[in-house]
Design an enzyme around this catalytic site. Structure first.
Site, PDB file in Angstrom:
ATOM      1  N   ARG A   1       2.058  -5.053   6.010  1.00  0.00           N
ATOM      2  CA  ARG A   1       1.313  -4.043   5.249  1.00  0.00           C
ATOM      3  C   ARG A   1       2.103  -2.748   5.308  1.00  0.00           C
ATOM      4  NH1 ARG A   1      -4.907  -2.782   4.411  1.00  0.00           N
ATOM      5  NH2 ARG A   1      -4.621  -0.983   3.074  1.00  0.00           N
TER       6      ARG A   1
ATOM      7  N   HIS B   1       2.474   3.497  -9.165  1.00  0.00           N
ATOM      8  CA  HIS B   1       2.374   2.050  -9.409  1.00  0.00           C
ATOM      9  C   HIS B   1       3.619   1.540 -10.153  1.00  0.00           C
ATOM     10  CE1 HIS B   1      -1.520   2.081  -7.694  1.00  0.00           C
ATOM     11  NE2 HIS B   1      -2.122   2.701  -8.699  1.00  0.00           N
TER      12      HIS B   1
ATOM     13  N   ARG C   1     -11.741   1.739  -8.924  1.00  0.00           N
ATOM     14  CA  ARG C   1     -10.860   2.894  -9.238  1.00  0.00           C
ATOM     15  C   ARG C   1     -11.122   3.393 -10.662  1.00  0.00           C
ATOM     16  NH1 ARG C   1      -5.241   2.375  -5.985  1.00  0.00           N
ATOM     17  NH2 ARG C   1      -6.193   1.654  -4.070  1.00  0.00           N
TER      18      ARG C   1
ATOM     19  N   ASP D   1       0.834  -1.201   0.000  1.00  0.00           N
ATOM     20  CA  ASP D   1       0.000   0.000   0.000  1.00  0.00           C
ATOM     21  C   ASP D   1       0.874   1.258   0.000  1.00  0.00           C
ATOM     22  OD1 ASP D   1      -2.288   1.498   0.048  1.00  0.00           O
ATOM     23  OD2 ASP D   1      -2.678   1.231   2.186  1.00  0.00           O
TER      24      ASP D   1
ATOM     25  N   ARG E   1      -0.887   9.024 -10.227  1.00  0.00           N
ATOM     26  CA  ARG E   1      -0.896   7.790  -9.432  1.00  0.00           C
ATOM     27  C   ARG E   1      -0.212   6.633 -10.168  1.00  0.00           C
ATOM     28  NH1 ARG E   1      -4.117   7.293  -5.190  1.00  0.00           N
ATOM     29  NH2 ARG E   1      -4.385   5.085  -5.604  1.00  0.00           N
TER      30      ARG E   1
ATOM     31  N   SER F   1      -7.972  -5.660   4.671  1.00  0.00           N
ATOM     32  CA  SER F   1      -8.526  -5.374   3.346  1.00  0.00           C
ATOM     33  C   SER F   1      -8.866  -6.629   2.535  1.00  0.00           C
ATOM     34  CB  SER F   1      -7.572  -4.469   2.553  1.00  0.00           C
ATOM     35  OG  SER F   1      -7.414  -3.252   3.210  1.00  0.00           O
TER      36      SER F   1
ATOM     37  N   ASN G   1     -10.543  -3.074  -6.007  1.00  0.00           N
ATOM     38  CA  ASN G   1      -9.819  -2.082  -6.816  1.00  0.00           C
ATOM     39  C   ASN G   1     -10.488  -1.797  -8.168  1.00  0.00           C
ATOM     40  OD1 ASN G   1      -6.524  -3.193  -5.677  1.00  0.00           O
ATOM     41  ND2 ASN G   1      -7.801  -1.510  -4.921  1.00  0.00           N
TER      42      ASN G   1
HETATM   43  C1  FPP Z   1      -2.097   0.136  -3.218  1.00  0.00           C
HETATM   44  O1  FPP Z   1      -1.600   1.458  -3.208  1.00  0.00           O
HETATM   45  C2  FPP Z   1      -1.485  -0.585  -4.335  1.00  0.00           C
HETATM   46  C3  FPP Z   1      -2.177  -1.135  -5.346  1.00  0.00           C
HETATM   47  C4  FPP Z   1      -3.655  -1.091  -5.441  1.00  0.00           C
HETATM   48  C5  FPP Z   1      -1.498  -1.804  -6.463  1.00  0.00           C
HETATM   49  C6  FPP Z   1      -0.270  -2.573  -6.127  1.00  0.00           C
HETATM   50  C7  FPP Z   1       0.514  -2.724  -7.378  1.00  0.00           C
HETATM   51  C8  FPP Z   1       1.852  -2.651  -7.469  1.00  0.00           C
HETATM   52  C9  FPP Z   1       2.735  -2.587  -6.301  1.00  0.00           C
HETATM   53  C10 FPP Z   1       2.550  -2.645  -8.795  1.00  0.00           C
HETATM   54  C11 FPP Z   1       2.318  -3.785  -9.672  1.00  0.00           C
HETATM   55  C12 FPP Z   1       2.441  -5.123  -9.014  1.00  0.00           C
HETATM   56  C13 FPP Z   1       3.222  -6.141  -9.445  1.00  0.00           C
HETATM   57  C14 FPP Z   1       3.147  -7.471  -8.777  1.00  0.00           C
HETATM   58  C15 FPP Z   1       4.153  -5.989 -10.561  1.00  0.00           C
HETATM   59  P1  FPP Z   1      -2.629   2.662  -3.402  1.00  0.00           P
HETATM   60  O2  FPP Z   1      -2.716   2.955  -4.846  1.00  0.00           O
HETATM   61  O3  FPP Z   1      -3.936   2.334  -2.744  1.00  0.00           O
HETATM   62  O4  FPP Z   1      -1.863   3.800  -2.630  1.00  0.00           O
HETATM   63  P2  FPP Z   1      -2.515   4.954  -1.729  1.00  0.00           P
HETATM   64  O5  FPP Z   1      -3.170   4.263  -0.534  1.00  0.00           O
HETATM   65  O6  FPP Z   1      -1.337   5.762  -1.315  1.00  0.00           O
HETATM   66  O7  FPP Z   1      -3.482   5.689  -2.590  1.00  0.00           O
END
Ligand code: FPP
Length: 242
Positions: free
Chosen positions: A173, A25, A59, A8, A21, A181, A56
């Site tokens: 986490r 990622h 989003r 996260d 954003r 979650s 998700n």
């Molecule tokens: C949560 O952060 C993260 C995600 C929903 C996506 C996780 C994906 C990756 C780490 C990259 C791709 C994965 C692989 C396995 C190659 P958030 O977007 O909710 O962050 P925030 O809480 O700061 O908004």
């Protein structure tokens, strides 16, 4: 040892840099590569990463498709690296809502690494523990049978897991939130929970190793009592009983 990670903080990492954003990622995907390598070095048996939850989907479409593009690219580029490191890839979660392209990449990576004897890398995509549990119960109801081992078998089938899903030993986490979650709710029954403020793209090998070190200091009792107390209780029993 089974380590599971809720990755996260990508969005906040990007926002702090005035980036979209999706840049967060992309940085998160780089962190994935570093943590997979660190887990291999640390001889972790299974590493499960929460890459895309069923929730998700809510989003913005642009963010969802950027995430799927990243996931597909990751599978295409990292499969060779996994082969070099003897890592077996397994994607868990629903597949019926994924694009044909992504499903093909998943199947290719799983087939290519199927004989790798090293760490099992599980990537959770379109995953919801509640969905998995309900679907497992539905299947068992149709079979009119319910025992623990069959439940575990069916749960693995629902999740497309290779072999029974192992219990989680350590759940990490990042990003400061303290919740599960909808991730591996059955498998985390006795997991040690480790919450860290660090945003996922900044979570590097030393922070991962720190989490593993903290885990080794935890006293896991699984509802029992610790070894010293057990020895003390046994000794007291012996003296009381003469
Ligand atoms: C949560 O952060 C993260 C995600 C929903 C996506 C996780 C994906 C990756 C780490 C990259 C791709 C994965 C692989 C396995 C190659 P958030 O977007 O909710 O962050 P925030 O809480 O700061 O908004």
């Amino acid at each position: 040892m089974h380590v599971a990670i809720i990755m996260d903080g990508n969005g906040r990492w990007a926002a702090r840099r005035h980036l979209p954003r999706t840049a967060g990622h992309r940085a998160g995907a780089k962190a994935v590569d570093a943590i997979v390598a660190a887990a291999v070095r640390q001889r972790v048996g299974t590493l499960t990463l929460y890459a895309f939850s069923a929730a998700n989907w809510s989003r913005p479409t642009g963010e969802v498709s950027a995430l799927f593009t990243l996931l597909r690219r990751h599978l295409l580029t990292q499969t060779r690296r996994c082969l070099e490191q003897s890592v077996r890839i397994n994607v868990i979660g629903r597949r019926d809502r994924l694009s044909a392209d992504l499903r093909q990449s998943i199947e290719h990576s799983e087939r290519a690494t199927a004989d790798c004897p090293g760490m099992r890398l599980r990537i959770a995509i379109d995953y919801s523990a509640q969905h998995s549990l309900i679907e497992t119960c539905r299947r068992l109801q149709a079979e009119n049978s319910l025992d623990r081992s069959r439940f575990i078998e069916r749960l693995a089938e629902v999740d497309h897991a290779v072999g029974p899903s192992p219990e989680v030993d350590l759940l990490i986490r990042t990003g400061g939130e303290k919740r599960l979650s909808d991730f591996l709710l059955w498998e985390c029954a006795y997991a040690e929970l480790y919450f860290v403020e660090c945003l996922w793209p900044d979570f590097a090998a030393p922070a991962f190793e720190q989490a593993l070190a903290e885990y080794t200091r935890r006293d896991r009792r699984f509802g029992g009592i610790d070894a010293c107390a057990a020895a003390g209780a046994a000794a007291a029993g012996i003296s009381r009983n003469g």
